[in-house]
Structure formats: structure tokens, C-alpha cells
Design a protein around this motif. Structure first.
Motif, PDB file in Angstrom:
ATOM      1  N   ALA A  92      47.085  17.962  51.082  1.00  0.00           N
ATOM      2  CA  ALA A  92      46.094  18.642  50.250  1.00  0.00           C
ATOM      3  C   ALA A  92      46.801  19.671  49.369  1.00  0.00           C
ATOM      4  N   ILE A  93      46.063  20.167  48.400  1.00  0.00           N
ATOM      5  CA  ILE A  93      46.541  21.254  47.549  1.00  0.00           C
ATOM      6  C   ILE A  93      45.507  22.369  47.628  1.00  0.00           C
ATOM      7  N   LYS A  94      45.993  23.580  47.906  1.00  0.00           N
ATOM      8  CA  LYS A  94      45.100  24.738  47.997  1.00  0.00           C
ATOM      9  C   LYS A  94      45.292  25.604  46.760  1.00  0.00           C
ATOM     10  N   ILE A  95      44.171  25.884  46.091  1.00  0.00           N
ATOM     11  CA  ILE A  95      44.161  26.758  44.921  1.00  0.00           C
ATOM     12  C   ILE A  95      43.479  28.059  45.347  1.00  0.00           C
ATOM     13  N   SER A  96      44.180  29.180  45.178  1.00  0.00           N
ATOM     14  CA  SER A  96      43.628  30.487  45.538  1.00  0.00           C
ATOM     15  C   SER A  96      43.658  31.399  44.334  1.00  0.00           C
ATOM     16  N   VAL A  97      42.630  32.238  44.225  1.00  0.00           N
ATOM     17  CA  VAL A  97      42.553  33.216  43.146  1.00  0.00           C
ATOM     18  C   VAL A  97      42.194  34.560  43.766  1.00  0.00           C
ATOM     19  N   LEU A  98      42.974  35.566  43.425  1.00  0.00           N
ATOM     20  CA  LEU A  98      42.669  36.933  43.833  1.00  0.00           C
ATOM     21  C   LEU A  98      42.439  37.732  42.562  1.00  0.00           C
ATOM     22  N   ASN A  99      41.177  38.037  42.290  1.00  0.00           N
ATOM     23  CA  ASN A  99      40.784  38.752  41.085  1.00  0.00           C
ATOM     24  C   ASN A  99      40.541  40.207  41.459  1.00  0.00           C
ATOM     25  N   ASP A 100      41.458  41.077  41.050  1.00  0.00           N
ATOM     26  CA  ASP A 100      41.404  42.489  41.389  1.00  0.00           C
ATOM     27  C   ASP A 100      41.198  43.277  40.101  1.00  0.00           C
ATOM     28  N   ASP A 101      39.964  43.706  39.852  1.00  0.00           N
ATOM     29  CA  ASP A 101      39.636  44.427  38.618  1.00  0.00           C
ATOM     30  C   ASP A 101      39.479  45.914  38.892  1.00  0.00           C
ATOM     31  N   LEU A 102      39.971  46.709  37.981  1.00  0.00           N
ATOM     32  CA  LEU A 102      39.795  48.151  38.046  1.00  0.00           C
ATOM     33  C   LEU A 102      39.122  48.588  36.752  1.00  0.00           C
ATOM     34  N   LEU A 103      37.970  49.231  36.883  1.00  0.00           N
ATOM     35  CA  LEU A 103      37.209  49.690  35.730  1.00  0.00           C
ATOM     36  C   LEU A 103      37.176  51.210  35.754  1.00  0.00           C
ATOM     37  N   GLU A 104      37.610  51.817  34.672  1.00  0.00           N
ATOM     38  CA  GLU A 104      37.574  53.273  34.566  1.00  0.00           C
ATOM     39  C   GLU A 104      36.829  53.648  33.297  1.00  0.00           C
ATOM     40  N   GLU A 105      35.908  54.588  33.426  1.00  0.00           N
ATOM     41  CA  GLU A 105      35.157  55.100  32.284  1.00  0.00           C
ATOM     42  C   GLU A 105      35.167  56.620  32.345  1.00  0.00           C
ATOM     43  N   GLU A 106      35.303  57.221  31.179  1.00  0.00           N
ATOM     44  CA  GLU A 106      35.258  58.676  31.113  1.00  0.00           C
ATOM     45  C   GLU A 106      34.539  59.060  29.830  1.00  0.00           C
TER      46      GLU A 106
END
Length: 157
Positions: free
Chosen positions: A85-99
Motif C-alpha cells: 500500500a501507499i500511505k499519504i499523510s498531510v499535517l496542516n499547521d496554520d498560525l493566524l495572527e491579527e493585530e
């Protein structure tokens, strides 16, 4: 006696009946509890774990897997060849900053999303002969087709 007290009293009497206690014990013990927990876990994961949509097709020489991953960066994708088999993994790490100094607020949010998909294949995957490309949100994986070797096992008498 108030209505609430009557309902509570009826419920306690209902559960104190020997048959009801046996039924309650049955569903909260050993194998049955384990089975119910695994069913709950399956539906919880299915409802809250996003999956990666894939198209799978074959050419004369390759098996091709196309995964739709819009908004994902190449660095967030991991491809692992498993035995068959083939395993596809995604780690989506978002950082949102507002000032906003005029309204005197500062906001910082972090969102982590993990997705994965295991695509089973009818042969052993050769990682060194498998290629992948990522363009416009589409991940394309190509692995060479291998002949399926059918064998049988003889049964001793």
C-alpha cells in the motif's frame, strides 16, 4: 411527592429489577463493552477525521494515484510506501495572527489538521521506483505495475 421525585423513584425501581440489572451488567462488561466502544470509536473517527480524496487508475505500465490536496504546501505532505500500500499523510499547521492597534486587540490562533489515506495495491510497492509530483493542489503518485504471482499452498495429508 413531586413529579421529579416520582420519576426518579420510578427510574430507580426500574433499574433495581433483577432482569434490568442483568441487561445493564451485560452491556457494561468485558467483550460487549469492548465491542460497543470500538463501534463508537469507528463512528467518531469517521465523522471527525478528514480523509484525502483519491483517484486510482492504471496505465499500461503504472498504477497512478491522484490526490486532491488544495491549499496544502508540498512540505506538509508525506508519502510512505508500505508493504502492499501507499500511505499519504498531510499535517496542516496554520498560525493566524491579527493585530489592530485602533481597536486594541491582538489575536493569535493555531490550527492543526492531520489527514491520511492508505491506498492498498495488489502488489508490493517498490519505493525506489515510485515517483511523486505535486502541482496546483494535485498530488500524483506513479508506481510501476508488477505481475501478480499466483501461488498455491499444498495441504499435507
Amino acid at each position: 411527592m413531586s413529579d421529579i421525585e416520582k420519576k426518579t423513584d420510578n427510574k430507580q425501581n426500574h433499574l433495581s429489577h433483577p432482569i434490568m440489572r442483568q441487561i445493564d451488567d451485560f452491556f457494561h462488561q468485558g467483550p460487549v463493552r469492548s465491542m460497543i466502544d470500538s463501534i463508537d470509536s469507528f463512528f467518531y473517527q469517521a465523522a471527525f477525521t478528514p480523509s484525502i480524496p483519491v483517484d486510482l487508475y492504471e496505465t499500461d505500465t503504472h498504477i497512478v494515484i491522484k490526490a486532491n490536496l488544495p491549499g496544502i504546501n508540498r512540505e506538509q505532505i508525506t508519502i510512505d510506501p508500505l508493504y502492499d500500500a501507499i500511505k499519504i499523510s498531510v499535517l496542516n499547521d496554520d498560525l493566524l495572527e491579527e493585530e489592530d492597534e485602533t481597536k486594541n486587540y491582538y489575536r493569535k490562533e493555531r490550527r492543526v489538521q492531520r489527514m491520511e489515506r492508505v491506498v492498498p495495491l495488489p502488489f508490493t510497492v517498490e519505493g525506489d521506483k515510485t515517483t511523486a509530483s505535486y502541482k496546483n493542489g494535485i498530488l500524483t503518485i506513479k508506481t510501476p505495475k508488477q505481475k501478480y504471482k499466483k501461488s498455491t499452498i499444498q495441504i499435507d495429508e
